[in-house]
Scaffold this active site. Structure first.
Site, PDB file in Angstrom:
ATOM      1  N   GLU A 167       2.605  64.632  54.217  1.00  9.52           N
ATOM      2  CA  GLU A 167       1.029  64.032  54.069  1.00  9.52           C
ATOM      3  C   GLU A 167       0.233  65.243  54.298  1.00  9.52           C
ATOM      4  OE1 GLU A 167       1.919  59.440  55.333  1.00  9.52           O
ATOM      5  OE2 GLU A 167       0.667  60.562  56.675  1.00  9.52           O
ATOM      6  N   GLU A 354       8.068  56.703  53.263  1.00 11.11           N
ATOM      7  CA  GLU A 354       7.468  55.859  54.469  1.00 11.11           C
ATOM      8  C   GLU A 354       6.428  54.605  54.039  1.00 11.11           C
ATOM      9  OE1 GLU A 354       4.560  57.588  57.137  1.00 11.11           O
ATOM     10  OE2 GLU A 354       5.778  59.648  57.414  1.00 11.11           O
TER      11      GLU A 354
END
Length: 452
Positions: A167, A354
């Site tokens: 991320e 995720e």
């Protein structure tokens, strides 16, 4: 695939964790301080002053946690290794205690038939490197490549699947523009330089891993947000395009198109952000991958708002139910981002690396944790993933965030995402009702979601 289920038989049903969020043992085993140790120790930075110094004490309790993973029937487990533990000075030889620790973890996972997927950087930059300028400085990308090479050499015989960086958007914008994550800076130009250096670090690390472990499979973990304009007004349409550019395309386009989006180069003109690009950088970033990891949590409906100094945008309030974080529950958004990735960028294998939800879970009088809302959430998102497969998306796995309740960054221990409840005082683990439900999903290959 199983009867009535769109998921192939070899689909990787898994769960994810991150080192700083679960390991604890911040001062043990030769580990050095990271930017999150420093950030969390500063007054007012995290909820209730919480830190990851102990977290879930996974450093000492990992066997118990892997017993739980095995009982769940997990086919795969995504974990991160700590840069601050493996290379506490941010350079030089790896810490042998850390190497031994991670080799033991990876070997144990393999002995249980659980495929490890290793993330090299889940936000725990050694503090010494931030003291030298951190991610806004190009040399940090090269330090990361050295760390990646050494770690692949030390652990690569036990793990085939690698993600260099988790991320990048969060690291750049939450950490360097909004200041709500470590290292807590508020400077747009530094944030944008961080974007490029993280993208470059990914490419350099991928090359370094391939050099040390030619058979390794290398991917990425991008957080993809479903962006919709608030209306058909031209100004809202333009605002949504800018939000998509900053949140999604600034990371996807370099990886798969070898360039930053032209509209974002125009929007950020004069900031000095793109001065960080040097000849050859974009080719390094766009080197071929083996898979793509997608982290997904949000849909945002975006309206134009001139009071916003960054993009001139505003996210509207959610239309439907929300999680304990206030994040909208909208399963169709997962299908949309997966279909977009497949249609606009790549036909590589895709993993949801995720996806999950936090709710205010509590242990009941009989010792149970009845998290029916999490089951409903996962049911909806698994169905959306199945629909994406039926639409032709090459989806190969789904990693629920998270195996354990954990340290949730600036929110401390106030948000629970886990399939397993953790009492942070006693470190008692209690599988939630969702854990048993997920076990049955895995055992049936998704067929028990009732696709008829």
């Amino acid at each position: 695939m199983t009867d009535a289920s769109p998921f192939p038989e070899d689909f990787l049903w898994g769960a994810s964790t991150a080192a700083y969020q679960i390991e604890g043992a911040a001062d043990e085993g030769g580990r050095g301080p990271s930017i999150w140790d420093t950030f969390a120790a500063a007054p007012g930075r995290t909820r209730d002053g919480d830190t990851g110094a102990v977290a879930c004490d996974h450093y000492h309790r990992w066997r118990e946690d892997f017993d739980l993973a095995e009982r769940l029937g997990l086919r795969a487990y995504r974990m991160s290794v700590s840069w601050a533990r493996l290379q506490p000075d941010g350079r030089g030889e790896l810490n042998p205690e850390a190497v031994a620790f991670y080799r033991e973890l990876l070997g144990d996972l393999r002995s249980r038939g659980i495929t490890p997927l290793v993330t090299l950087y889940h936000w725990d930059l050694p503090q010494v490197l931030d003291d030298e300028g951190g991610w806004p400085e190009r040399r940090t990308a090269h330090r990361f490549a050295d760390y990646a090479a050494r770690t692949a050499a030390a652990l690569g015989d036990l793990a085939e699947d690698w993600i260099p960086i988790n991320e990048a958007w969060c690291i750049a914008f939450l950490g360097h523009y909004e200041g709500v994550h470590a290292p807590g800076r508020r400077d747009l130009t530094q944030a944008l330089r961080t974007v490029h250096h993280l993208n470059l670090a990914h490419g350099l690390a991928a090359a370094a891993i391939r050099d040390r472990r030619p058979s390794a499979r290398i991917g990425t973990a991008v957080i993809l947000t479903d962006i919709e304009p608030a209306s058909d007004r031209p100004e809202d349409q333009a605002a949504a395009m800018l939000a998509d550019g900053a949140g999604n395309r600034m990371f996807l386009d370099p990886l798969f198109k070898g360039a930053y989006p032209e509209d974002m180069r125009w929007h950020y003109r004069g900031s000095g952000a793109f001065d960080a690009i040097e000849p050859g950088d974009m080719d390094t970033i766009a080197a071929p991958l083996d898979f793509v990891g997608v982290n997904h949590y949000h849909r945002f409906r975006i309206a134009a708002d001139e009071s916003d100094p960054h993009l001139g945008t505003r996210a509207l309030e959610p239309e439907g139910p929300v999680t304990d974080f206030g994040w909208e529950i909208h399963p169709a958004s997962l299908r949309r981002v997966l279909e977009r990735l497949s249609a606009d960028y790549t036909d590589l294998p895709v993993y949801v690396t995720e996806s999950g939800a936090c709710f205010d879970d509590a242990v009941g009088p009989g010792g149970e944790v009845d998290d029916a809302d999490r089951i409903e959430y996962l049911d909806g998102y698994f169905r959306a993933a199945g629909e994406a497969i039926e639409k032709g998306v090459n989806l190969r796995g789904y990693f629920v965030w998270s195996l354990l309740d954990n340290f949730e960054w600036a929110e401390g221990y106030s948000k629970r995402f886990g399939l397993v409840h953790v009492d942070y005082d006693s470190q008692r683990r209690t599988p939630k009702r969702s854990a048993d439900w997920y076990r049955r999903v895995i055992a049936s290959g998704g067929a028990n979601l009732d696709w008829n």
